[in-house]
Design a protein around this motif. Structure first.
Motif, PDB file in Angstrom:
ATOM      1  N   UNK A  72       0.849  -1.187   0.000  1.00  0.00           N
ATOM      2  CA  UNK A  72       0.000   0.000   0.000  1.00  0.00           C
ATOM      3  C   UNK A  72       0.892   1.246   0.000  1.00  0.00           C
ATOM      4  N   UNK A  73       0.472   2.325  -0.694  1.00  0.00           N
ATOM      5  CA  UNK A  73       1.299   3.544  -0.739  1.00  0.00           C
ATOM      6  C   UNK A  73       1.612   4.143   0.628  1.00  0.00           C
ATOM      7  N   UNK A  74       0.711   3.966   1.616  1.00  0.00           N
ATOM      8  CA  UNK A  74       0.993   4.549   2.931  1.00  0.00           C
ATOM      9  C   UNK A  74       2.108   3.794   3.648  1.00  0.00           C
ATOM     10  N   UNK A  75       2.325   2.545   3.267  1.00  0.00           N
ATOM     11  CA  UNK A  75       3.441   1.774   3.822  1.00  0.00           C
ATOM     12  C   UNK A  75       4.705   2.030   3.015  1.00  0.00           C
ATOM     13  N   UNK A  76       4.624   1.830   1.714  1.00  0.00           N
ATOM     14  CA  UNK A  76       5.829   1.964   0.894  1.00  0.00           C
ATOM     15  C   UNK A  76       6.251   3.424   0.728  1.00  0.00           C
ATOM     16  N   UNK A  77       5.285   4.346   0.787  1.00  0.00           N
ATOM     17  CA  UNK A  77       5.647   5.759   0.792  1.00  0.00           C
ATOM     18  C   UNK A  77       6.428   6.119   2.041  1.00  0.00           C
ATOM     19  N   UNK A  78       5.989   5.559   3.181  1.00  0.00           N
ATOM     20  CA  UNK A  78       6.672   5.828   4.442  1.00  0.00           C
ATOM     21  C   UNK A  78       8.087   5.299   4.486  1.00  0.00           C
ATOM     22  N   UNK A  79       8.340   4.246   3.693  1.00  0.00           N
ATOM     23  CA  UNK A  79       9.681   3.660   3.635  1.00  0.00           C
ATOM     24  C   UNK A  79      10.546   4.361   2.589  1.00  0.00           C
ATOM     25  N   UNK A  80       9.979   4.612   1.420  1.00  0.00           N
ATOM     26  CA  UNK A  80      10.770   5.092   0.283  1.00  0.00           C
ATOM     27  C   UNK A  80      10.961   6.605   0.232  1.00  0.00           C
ATOM     28  N   UNK A  81      10.181   7.361   1.002  1.00  0.00           N
ATOM     29  CA  UNK A  81      10.302   8.824   0.960  1.00  0.00           C
ATOM     30  C   UNK A  81      11.693   9.282   1.381  1.00  0.00           C
ATOM     31  N   UNK A  82      12.256  10.165   0.584  1.00  0.00           N
ATOM     32  CA  UNK A  82      13.572  10.742   0.889  1.00  0.00           C
ATOM     33  C   UNK A  82      13.386  11.902   1.858  1.00  0.00           C
ATOM     34  N   UNK A  83      14.054  11.792   2.992  1.00  0.00           N
ATOM     35  CA  UNK A  83      13.857  12.776   4.061  1.00  0.00           C
ATOM     36  C   UNK A  83      14.380  14.159   3.701  1.00  0.00           C
ATOM     37  N   UNK A  84      15.329  14.214   2.760  1.00  0.00           N
ATOM     38  CA  UNK A  84      15.899  15.503   2.384  1.00  0.00           C
ATOM     39  C   UNK A  84      15.326  16.031   1.072  1.00  0.00           C
ATOM     40  N   UNK A  85      14.239  15.407   0.586  1.00  0.00           N
ATOM     41  CA  UNK A  85      13.621  15.815  -0.668  1.00  0.00           C
ATOM     42  C   UNK A  85      12.318  16.560  -0.349  1.00  0.00           C
ATOM     43  N   UNK A  86      12.260  17.832  -0.681  1.00  0.00           N
ATOM     44  CA  UNK A  86      11.121  18.662  -0.305  1.00  0.00           C
ATOM     45  C   UNK A  86       9.825  18.164  -0.944  1.00  0.00           C
TER      46      UNK A  86
END
Length: 199
Positions: A72-86
């Protein structure tokens, strides 16, 4: 150091629970929040630790006999999101996606199932989809996320936690990512070998 990252939220989805209790105890003592599914969630809660069900985050139940739980995007988004990418961070806020800092996976025992002489149907059901996807996603984003890809790595993370608290550096995360791709490579090789042998 700039490459140090704190672990605040852990997604835990494992087949084998043995050896997990010590890791959970340490993570809980460090204030880490748990997110999980099914049997793993029940195991975590049986030890007295609060654990958010993945289903409450995604608003979808486990479906297709358990074949789809974490995809699900809420799981994989939470993992794959780059913390330094606005842009990533804006989309996280827009879609209410939580940050996941640690992923702990222990895959379905495909090789053991084959070795047991199980039926083809049982063997196919032991081809892990969600778990292997979690491993690859977290390893890809090792810059920000810790991936523990098998129960063999529980003591490795526990040792780091005992030394540093709920914090890792880039070298730690890269080491886990390398091991994670080793696990996924071995796993897929075993599946390929089984298909080749049953042609």
């Amino acid at each position: 150091m700039a490459d140090n990252k704190n672990i605040k939220t852990a997604l835990i989805s494992v087949f084998h629970k043995d050896g997990l209790d010590a890791l959970l105890a340490k993570l809980h003592s460090e204030g880490v929040s748990f997110l999980s599914t099914g049997g793993t969630q029940k195991f975590i809660e049986s030890l007295g630790y609060p654990c958010q069900a993945v289903e409450t985050l995604t608003t979808y139940p486990s479906i297709l006999g358990g074949r789809v739980k974490t995809l699900h995007p809420k799981i994989f988004g939470g993992i794959l999101a780059r913390r330094d990418n606005q842009d990533d961070q804006q989309q996280m806020a827009q879609y209410e996606i939580p940050t996941i800092d640690l992923v702990v996976v222990d895959l379905y025992p495909f090789e053991d199932t084959v070795a047991s002489g199980a039926s083809q149907q049982d063997i196919i059901e032991k081809i892990d989809i969600g778990g292997i996807s979690l491993i690859r996603a977290a390893a890809k984003n090792f810059n920000d996320v810790v991936i523990v890809p098998s129960k063999a790595e529980y003591p490795v993370l526990l040792d780091i936690l005992n030394k540093k608290g709920a914090q890792t550096n880039l070298a730690d995360r890269r080491m886990f990512a390398q091991r994670a791709f080793g696990v996924s490579s071995h796993y897929d090789t075993a599946i390929h070998a089984w298909f080749a042998a049953t042609e």
